[in-house]
Design an enzyme around this catalytic site. Structure first.
Site, PDB file in Angstrom:
ATOM      1  N   HIS A  18      -8.846   0.161 -17.656  1.00 57.78           N
ATOM      2  CA  HIS A  18      -8.429  -0.253 -16.321  1.00 57.78           C
ATOM      3  C   HIS A  18      -9.458   0.164 -15.268  1.00 57.78           C
ATOM      4  O   HIS A  18      -9.809   1.340 -15.171  1.00 57.78           O
ATOM      5  CB  HIS A  18      -7.077   0.424 -16.022  1.00 57.78           C
ATOM      6  CG  HIS A  18      -6.419  -0.009 -14.765  1.00 57.78           C
ATOM      7  ND1 HIS A  18      -5.848   0.870 -13.870  1.00 57.78           N
ATOM      8  CD2 HIS A  18      -6.205  -1.244 -14.239  1.00 57.78           C
ATOM      9  CE1 HIS A  18      -5.301   0.211 -12.873  1.00 57.78           C
ATOM     10  NE2 HIS A  18      -5.509  -1.081 -13.070  1.00 57.78           N
ATOM     11  N   ARG A  19      -9.924  -0.770 -14.494  1.00 55.09           N
ATOM     12  CA  ARG A  19     -10.909  -0.536 -13.424  1.00 55.09           C
ATOM     13  C   ARG A  19     -12.168   0.152 -13.959  1.00 55.09           C
ATOM     14  O   ARG A  19     -12.823   0.892 -13.234  1.00 55.09           O
ATOM     15  CB  ARG A  19     -10.314   0.282 -12.281  1.00 55.09           C
ATOM     16  CG  ARG A  19      -9.033  -0.304 -11.702  1.00 55.09           C
ATOM     17  CD  ARG A  19      -8.527   0.470 -10.485  1.00 55.09           C
ATOM     18  NE  ARG A  19      -7.154   0.123 -10.162  1.00 55.09           N
ATOM     19  CZ  ARG A  19      -6.425   0.725  -9.244  1.00 55.09           C
ATOM     20  NH1 ARG A  19      -6.948   1.690  -8.508  1.00 55.09           N
ATOM     21  NH2 ARG A  19      -5.169   0.354  -9.030  1.00 55.09           N
ATOM     22  N   GLU A  45     -10.944  -4.247 -17.508  1.00 54.66           N
ATOM     23  CA  GLU A  45     -10.243  -4.931 -16.416  1.00 54.66           C
ATOM     24  C   GLU A  45     -10.870  -4.454 -15.118  1.00 54.66           C
ATOM     25  O   GLU A  45     -11.217  -3.274 -14.992  1.00 54.66           O
ATOM     26  CB  GLU A  45      -8.749  -4.567 -16.441  1.00 54.66           C
ATOM     27  CG  GLU A  45      -7.902  -5.282 -15.377  1.00 54.66           C
ATOM     28  CD  GLU A  45      -7.781  -4.568 -14.040  1.00 54.66           C
ATOM     29  OE1 GLU A  45      -7.175  -5.138 -13.118  1.00 54.66           O
ATOM     30  OE2 GLU A  45      -8.297  -3.446 -13.879  1.00 54.66           O
ATOM     31  N   ASP A  47     -11.099  -5.546 -10.531  1.00 56.04           N
ATOM     32  CA  ASP A  47     -10.546  -6.325  -9.415  1.00 56.04           C
ATOM     33  C   ASP A  47     -11.671  -6.968  -8.618  1.00 56.04           C
ATOM     34  O   ASP A  47     -12.664  -6.307  -8.293  1.00 56.04           O
ATOM     35  CB  ASP A  47      -9.752  -5.392  -8.496  1.00 56.04           C
ATOM     36  CG  ASP A  47      -8.745  -4.564  -9.269  1.00 56.04           C
ATOM     37  OD1 ASP A  47      -7.806  -5.153  -9.821  1.00 56.04           O
ATOM     38  OD2 ASP A  47      -8.921  -3.328  -9.344  1.00 56.04           O
ATOM     39  N   HIS A  60     -10.747  -2.943  -5.289  1.00 52.14           N
ATOM     40  CA  HIS A  60      -9.296  -3.029  -5.459  1.00 52.14           C
ATOM     41  C   HIS A  60      -8.572  -3.267  -4.138  1.00 52.14           C
ATOM     42  O   HIS A  60      -7.766  -4.185  -4.011  1.00 52.14           O
ATOM     43  CB  HIS A  60      -8.760  -1.759  -6.116  1.00 52.14           C
ATOM     44  CG  HIS A  60      -7.276  -1.785  -6.335  1.00 52.14           C
ATOM     45  ND1 HIS A  60      -6.374  -1.418  -5.357  1.00 52.14           N
ATOM     46  CD2 HIS A  60      -6.531  -2.184  -7.389  1.00 52.14           C
ATOM     47  CE1 HIS A  60      -5.151  -1.576  -5.822  1.00 52.14           C
ATOM     48  NE2 HIS A  60      -5.219  -2.040  -7.053  1.00 52.14           N
ATOM     49  N   LYS A 122      -8.123 -10.690  -6.990  1.00 54.75           N
ATOM     50  CA  LYS A 122      -7.252  -9.933  -6.081  1.00 54.75           C
ATOM     51  C   LYS A 122      -7.646 -10.272  -4.645  1.00 54.75           C
ATOM     52  O   LYS A 122      -8.379  -9.518  -3.996  1.00 54.75           O
ATOM     53  CB  LYS A 122      -7.419  -8.445  -6.351  1.00 54.75           C
ATOM     54  CG  LYS A 122      -6.171  -7.604  -6.106  1.00 54.75           C
ATOM     55  CD  LYS A 122      -6.478  -6.187  -6.538  1.00 54.75           C
ATOM     56  CE  LYS A 122      -5.310  -5.300  -6.760  1.00 54.75           C
ATOM     57  NZ  LYS A 122      -4.245  -5.772  -7.610  1.00 54.75           N
TER      58      LYS A 122
HETATM   59  O1  G3P Z   1      -4.670  -6.065 -13.943  1.00 55.05           O
HETATM   60  C1  G3P Z   1      -3.674  -5.154 -14.100  1.00 55.05           C
HETATM   61  C2  G3P Z   1      -3.619  -4.120 -13.008  1.00 55.05           C
HETATM   62  O2  G3P Z   1      -4.911  -3.763 -12.613  1.00 55.05           O
HETATM   63  C3  G3P Z   1      -2.834  -4.604 -11.830  1.00 55.05           C
HETATM   64  O3  G3P Z   1      -2.638  -3.621 -10.842  1.00 55.05           O
HETATM   65  O4  G3P Z   1      -3.142  -2.635  -8.640  1.00 55.05           O
HETATM   66  O5  G3P Z   1      -4.207  -1.687 -10.646  1.00 55.05           O
HETATM   67  O6  G3P Z   1      -4.922  -3.894  -9.789  1.00 55.05           O
HETATM   68  P1  G3P Z   1      -3.786  -2.943  -9.947  1.00 55.05           P
HETATM   69 MG    MG Z   2      -6.358  -4.591 -11.296  1.00 53.25          MG
END
Ligand code: G3P
Ligand code: MG
Length: 251
Positions: A18-19, A45, A47, A60, A122
């Site tokens: 994540h990120r 993943e 944003d 983000h 996003k």
């Molecule tokens: O893509 C899944 C997740 O990243 C969604 O929430 O706020 O961390 O971008 P957020």
């Molecule tokens: Mg995300």
């Protein structure tokens, strides 16, 4: 869409950082990707939103304040102005000087290393259609000829529809924090290949229903090892985690 005929056809690994590397490195920077890769992760993943001059960059928040040396809306600065910012110091001095990456920089890094990506579109609120179209067009060009395309995702159905209209061949996932009663119909309407849901919304029945209708299921942000094992046991196809140092990726 028919039920999944060949479960092996899904080209993405089940573990997704994540990120970049969760909270272990400054989110959405190349340094974070390198850090996550050090734990064996091979899918990331991140944003994406647009600069004032319409260029896709990794960020983000709608504003720069939390994760960079800048202030105000991301889309108030041009790419050249964003390039002057420090997106690493907020996380600690070891990361000082880390730049805000462009989508192009991430495309170069990941393809050179054989890594796969989940691009979360996003948009800054109010720019959904423009952002969905611009990110999808850029992604299609940057990953042209790649063996595995980037997986696009968004909470914004407008952004996903715009992405579909300009780059219909790029796979799309609908992000849902809460599952509405018509979640399957929404996936169908947007031509998605997957549901990407908050893990709290998932159980064995939801995952089975998605699979029976021909959709894969991803989930965010799963940081507990026992929960991760349960979800994967239910047949989850993609687990997005911050805990890249605790949840070992299996291919
Ligand atoms: O893509 C899944 C997740 O990243 C969604 O929430 O706020 O961390 O971008 P957020
Ligand atoms: Mg995300």
């Amino acid at each position: 869409m028919a039920a999944i005929a060949d479960p092996r056809a899904w080209p993405y690994p089940r573990h997704i950082a994540h990120r970049g590397a969760g909270k272990l490195a400054p989110e959405n920077t190349l340094a974070a990707f390198r850090h996550g890769a050090g734990f064996g992760y091979r899918m990331f993943e991140f944003d994406v939103k647009l600069s004032a001059d319409g260029k896709p960059v990794l960020m983000h928040d709608a504003t720069l304040d939390r994760t960079t040396s800048g202030k105000g809306r991301v889309d108030a600065l041009t790419l050249g102005e964003l390039a002057q910012l420090d997106a690493g110091s907020w996380h600690g001095p070891a990361w000082a000087g880390e730049p805000v990456p462009t989508l192009a920089a991430i495309a170069r890094y990941t393809q050179a290393n054989g890594f796969l990506v989940n691009i979360e579109i996003k948009p800054v609120p109010g720019t959904e259609v423009r952002t969905g179209a611009a990110v999808a067009l850029d992604a299609a060009a940057l990953w042209a000829g790649a063996a595995v395309p980037p997986l696009l995702s968004s909470f914004s159905e407008e952004a996903l529809a715009a992405a579909a209209s300009v780059a219909p061949d790029l796979p799309r996932a609908l992000l849902l924090d809460k599952l509405p009663g018509d979640w399957l119909a929404r996936l169908h309407r947007l031509g998605c290949v997957a549901l990407d849901a908050n893990f709290r919304e998932l159980d064995e029945g939801v995952i089975a229903a998605a699979h029976a209708a021909g959709y894969r299921v991803l989930s965010y942000t799963v940081n507990d090892r026992a929960k991760a094992a349960q979800l994967l046991g239910w047949g989850l196809d993609g687990l997005i985690t911050d805990a890249v140092d605790q949840i070992a990726p299996r291919l």
